[in-house]
Design an enzyme around this catalytic site. Structure first.
Site, mmCIF file in Angstrom:
data_model
loop_
_atom_site.group_PDB
_atom_site.id
_atom_site.type_symbol
_atom_site.label_atom_id
_atom_site.label_comp_id
_atom_site.label_asym_id
_atom_site.label_seq_id
_atom_site.Cartn_x
_atom_site.Cartn_y
_atom_site.Cartn_z
ATOM 1 N N LYS A 251 -8.343 -7.613 13.666
ATOM 2 C CA LYS A 251 -7.125 -6.790 13.585
ATOM 3 C C LYS A 251 -7.375 -5.387 14.151
ATOM 4 O O LYS A 251 -6.601 -4.895 14.972
ATOM 5 C CB LYS A 251 -6.685 -6.675 12.124
ATOM 6 C CG LYS A 251 -5.625 -5.608 11.893
ATOM 7 C CD LYS A 251 -5.345 -5.373 10.435
ATOM 8 C CE LYS A 251 -6.347 -4.541 9.701
ATOM 9 N NZ LYS A 251 -6.029 -3.131 9.505
ATOM 10 N N ASN A 252 -8.456 -4.742 13.704
ATOM 11 C CA ASN A 252 -8.652 -3.342 14.085
ATOM 12 C C ASN A 252 -9.047 -3.171 15.548
ATOM 13 O O ASN A 252 -8.874 -2.100 16.118
ATOM 14 C CB ASN A 252 -9.656 -2.664 13.142
ATOM 15 C CG ASN A 252 -9.045 -2.457 11.766
ATOM 16 O OD1 ASN A 252 -7.826 -2.523 11.605
ATOM 17 N ND2 ASN A 252 -9.889 -2.241 10.766
ATOM 18 N N ARG B 176 -0.742 3.376 10.638
ATOM 19 C CA ARG B 176 -1.545 4.531 11.003
ATOM 20 C C ARG B 176 -2.187 4.379 12.391
ATOM 21 O O ARG B 176 -2.276 5.334 13.168
ATOM 22 C CB ARG B 176 -2.627 4.706 9.939
ATOM 23 C CG ARG B 176 -3.416 5.920 10.131
ATOM 24 C CD ARG B 176 -4.538 6.040 9.151
ATOM 25 N NE ARG B 176 -5.521 6.931 9.708
ATOM 26 C CZ ARG B 176 -5.419 8.236 9.695
ATOM 27 N NH1 ARG B 176 -4.399 8.805 9.120
ATOM 28 N NH2 ARG B 176 -6.340 8.986 10.255
ATOM 29 N N CYS C 95 -1.865 7.298 3.092
ATOM 30 C CA CYS C 95 -1.516 5.933 2.731
ATOM 31 C C CYS C 95 -2.188 5.618 1.404
ATOM 32 O O CYS C 95 -2.817 6.488 0.802
ATOM 33 C CB CYS C 95 -1.925 4.952 3.821
ATOM 34 S SG CYS C 95 -3.691 4.742 3.920
ATOM 35 N N ARG D 262 -6.093 10.597 4.739
ATOM 36 C CA ARG D 262 -6.330 10.208 6.124
ATOM 37 C C ARG D 262 -5.776 11.203 7.148
ATOM 38 O O ARG D 262 -4.868 10.894 7.921
ATOM 39 C CB ARG D 262 -5.786 8.795 6.367
ATOM 40 C CG ARG D 262 -6.404 7.784 5.411
ATOM 41 C CD ARG D 262 -5.954 6.390 5.666
ATOM 42 N NE ARG D 262 -6.680 5.750 6.731
ATOM 43 C CZ ARG D 262 -6.443 4.509 7.138
ATOM 44 N NH1 ARG D 262 -5.487 3.804 6.571
ATOM 45 N NH2 ARG D 262 -7.141 3.976 8.114
ATOM 46 N N PRO D 263 -6.355 12.394 7.174
ATOM 47 C CA PRO D 263 -5.903 13.384 8.154
ATOM 48 C C PRO D 263 -6.269 12.984 9.588
ATOM 49 O O PRO D 263 -7.024 12.030 9.794
ATOM 50 C CB PRO D 263 -6.651 14.654 7.750
ATOM 51 C CG PRO D 263 -7.846 14.177 6.997
ATOM 52 C CD PRO D 263 -7.483 12.871 6.365
ATOM 53 N N VAL D 264 -5.735 13.720 10.553
ATOM 54 C CA VAL D 264 -6.045 13.420 11.966
ATOM 55 C C VAL D 264 -6.639 14.646 12.662
ATOM 56 O O VAL D 264 -6.580 14.780 13.872
ATOM 57 C CB VAL D 264 -4.798 12.910 12.741
ATOM 58 C CG1 VAL D 264 -4.410 11.518 12.299
ATOM 59 C CG2 VAL D 264 -3.629 13.881 12.614
ATOM 60 N N ASP D 265 -7.231 15.551 11.877
ATOM 61 C CA ASP D 265 -7.765 16.794 12.436
ATOM 62 C C ASP D 265 -8.844 16.546 13.497
ATOM 63 O O ASP D 265 -8.924 17.269 14.487
ATOM 64 C CB ASP D 265 -8.310 17.678 11.307
ATOM 65 C CG ASP D 265 -9.320 16.951 10.427
ATOM 66 O OD1 ASP D 265 -9.095 15.769 10.112
ATOM 67 O OD2 ASP D 265 -10.337 17.561 10.059
ATOM 68 N N LEU D 266 -9.647 15.511 13.305
ATOM 69 C CA LEU D 266 -10.721 15.253 14.277
ATOM 70 C C LEU D 266 -10.145 14.776 15.608
ATOM 71 O O LEU D 266 -10.655 15.122 16.675
ATOM 72 C CB LEU D 266 -11.712 14.216 13.725
ATOM 73 C CG LEU D 266 -12.446 14.628 12.439
ATOM 74 C CD1 LEU D 266 -13.256 13.470 11.878
ATOM 75 C CD2 LEU D 266 -13.358 15.829 12.716
ATOM 76 N N ASP E 175 -14.192 -1.666 4.238
ATOM 77 C CA ASP E 175 -13.193 -2.751 4.263
ATOM 78 C C ASP E 175 -13.667 -3.995 3.516
ATOM 79 O O ASP E 175 -12.890 -4.954 3.367
ATOM 80 C CB ASP E 175 -12.851 -3.119 5.718
ATOM 81 C CG ASP E 175 -12.126 -1.992 6.433
ATOM 82 O OD1 ASP E 175 -11.650 -1.067 5.755
ATOM 83 O OD2 ASP E 175 -12.055 -2.027 7.677
ATOM 84 N N ARG F 90 -0.490 -7.865 6.533
ATOM 85 C CA ARG F 90 -0.837 -6.904 7.586
ATOM 86 C C ARG F 90 -2.146 -7.268 8.252
ATOM 87 O O ARG F 90 -2.367 -6.926 9.419
ATOM 88 C CB ARG F 90 -0.986 -5.506 6.987
ATOM 89 C CG ARG F 90 0.279 -4.956 6.408
ATOM 90 C CD ARG F 90 0.068 -3.560 5.932
ATOM 91 N NE ARG F 90 -0.295 -2.718 7.079
ATOM 92 C CZ ARG F 90 -0.324 -1.414 7.061
ATOM 93 N NH1 ARG F 90 -0.024 -0.772 5.968
ATOM 94 N NH2 ARG F 90 -0.658 -0.730 8.131
#
Ligand code: EPU
Length: 506
Positions: free
Chosen positions: A81-82, A151, A175, A180-184, A368, A460
């Protein structure tokens, strides 16, 4: 009737199990266990459980599982999936048609297809193949309703910026498993020369200059984030000059993305190590690429064998992707042997040994697989500590496993699990994707019937999990129910005479 679910090892002499035989080791563990034994008192059961009811789910599906059936045979593992999700984003880099094979049929993949379609990309499914044509890309703005559902869709920011020099993507938000930030991602794109503004929840990134091309740079990631590594690797493929990503994620899905990009003509070295170097090219070309098998799905089936004490052949897999998972199973007394080049066979042991687990970036133990291993450890002989270090809120399955008679307590990001001889079927609710897998596994091993709600999480990420498990001999089926989510009344459930103890100190 003896209520095994409420029993501790050592309380039942007939089973010959005792705490003295437990595999207790390590300083932290000793401190925890000592402290917890001192606090050991049953807490009256009170179903203070998360309300995950969504209005869209008035008519919910429920999975019924009758536990205790031995499994046998071979199970097929779907594409990862990923990988699929990020490779779909990667196809946006290419102005020609691309083909992805071994793409699992999952709700998340459909959602990603919708996001690409909203950007003007043509996506067509033919069996397990997705044909993606981004020559027609006409939009740089992804719709909030779709991004908020998935996401991974934020990852299109890299390819959009690289292709069009502009991208407008809503912040994906937190979530169930963490903020789960996206700063990076954002800081890395800035290092590549993008201007980034975040306004009203939208990340607006653009490249100035005549050719609107990102510029190669040296980027150090504070944390080896999978998503940030993927976003930056994709963005850098079409940048002007060389980019180095230091402290990059080493997950197999990152390697899969690099291989796909290379098949399209990108110049990438070092994927799978902590330093990835990308020499930008001006254009990518068509490619036909097959996605790797899903290591998390494979690991879940290995645990299914271990928890039901059944021998199962799991294939296709890339055994090296499962090193940490196999090592932990072996530490628990479960044998896993390679079969051919693409199979692993789980050979269970009657007694599961306790072990400690800490989730880490690859090649460490995968977050996971944490929930699934917790389900298995609930039935181990002794006490174990699981430390979740990747996501701050990924222990939602604990109260649900406790409903089934598991003895688990939470201290910060640690779960202390005392093995019990048996789980008992109960109505439970999945709080996230991997929690849903843990509950299925617990249900397969439990005494009596387990009913699982919150199946939208499972759909999902697990392709046809019911039919795959049914083929192995599991007794389970999905029913539509008018019952409201989280309504735990279930007359048919075989419950212990007393409610299970909920020893959760949070
Ligand atoms: N993080 C930041 N800032 C960032 C990015 C990440 O602080 O800009 C933090 C996260 O909040 C988290 C940690 O870093 O605490 C790890 O996050 P990472 O970016 O590595 O994860 P991800 O890319 O968001 C992917 C998988 C997850 C998997 C993780 C870790 C996809 C679509 N998702 O998420 O998969 O758990 O890597 O391996 O690839 C799942 O399949 O169930 C799942 C959640």
């Amino acid at each position: 009737m003896t209520n095994h679910a409420n029993m501790r090892w050592g309380e039942n002499d007939k089973l010959g199990k005792s705490w003295d035989n437990c595999n207790v080791s390590g300083k932290i563990k000793t401190e925890f266990v000592t402290q917890l034994i001192a606090e050991d008192r049953p807490i009256t059961f009170s179903p203070n459980l998360p309300n995950v009811h969504s209005p869209a789910e008035e008519n919910v599906s429920i999975l019924e599982i009758w536990g205790g059936q031995p499994l046998s045979g071979q199970v097929n593992v779907s594409g990862a999936k990923n990988s699929a999700l990020v490779l779909m984003a990667g196809a946006v880099l290419c102005p020609e048609e691309c083909s992805l094979r071994n793409v699992p049929s999952l709700v998340d993949v459909s959602c990603m297809s919708e996001i690409l379609a909203a950007l003007g990309v043509k996506v067509k499914r033919e069996g397990d193949r997705l044909v993606i044509n981004a020559s027609t890309i006409g939009q740089s703005k992804a719709p909030y309703e779709l991004v908020s559902q998935l996401r991974a869709s934020f990852f299109v920011i890299g390819p959009l910026l690289a292709r069009l020099g502009v991208a407008r993507i809503p912040l994906p938000g937190g979530c169930a498993i963490g903020a789960r930030p996206v700063d990076l991602h954002v800081r890395g794109l800035q290092a590549l020369g993008a201007e980034v503004q975040i306004d009203h929840g939208i990340v607006y990134a653009y490249v100035t200059g005549v050719n609107k091309r990102l510029k190669g740079a040296k980027i150090y990631l504070d944390y080896p984030s999978v998503g940030a590594t993927e976003t930056l690797m994709m963005a850098a493929t079409l940048a002007d000059g060389e980019t180095t990503i230091e402290n990059a994620a080493q997950e197999p899905e990152v390697i899969d993305l690099a291989n796909f990009c290379r098949a399209m003509g990108a110049k990438i070295r070092g994927a799978g190590t902590n330093t990835i170097t990308i020499s930008g090219v001006s254009r990518l070309h068509t490619a036909d690429y097959s996605i790797i098998p899903d290591r998390v799905e494979a690991g879940t089936f290995l645990v299914a064998g271990a928890i039901t004490r059944s021998e199962i052949l799991v294939s296709p897999v890339i055994p090296d992707h499962l090193t940490a998972v196999i090592a932990k199973l072996q530490a628990m007394g479960v044998q896993v042997v390679k079969e051919g080049s693409h199979g692993v066979r789980v050979i269970p042991s009657q007694n599961i040994l306790a072990t400690d687990i800490e989730t880490l970036p690859y090649p460490g133990f995968p977050t996971d697989m944490q929930a699934q291993f917790m389900a298995l450890l609930t039935l181990s002989e002794g006490d174990s500590i699981i430390s979740e270090t990747v996501f701050e809120n990924r222990l939602g399955h604990v109260p649900e496993l406790s409903r089934m008679g598991a003895d688990i307590r939470i201290k910060g990001n640690h779960a202390i699990i005392r093995g019990v001889p048996m789980l008992s079927g109960a109505p439970v609710v999945a709080t996230d994707l991997r929690a849903s897998a843990a509950l299925v596994l617990a249900g397969l091993a439990a005494n009596g019937k387990t009913t699982i709600q919150g199946l939208h999480h499972m759909d999902r990420g697990y392709e046809q999990i019911e039919s795959k498990l049914q083929k192995l001999g599991a007794r389970m089926h999905r029913i539509k129910s008018d019952a409201k989510l989280d309504d735990r009344s279930n007359d048919a459930v075989v419950l212990p005479s007393k409610p299970p103890m909920l020893n959760q100190h949070s």
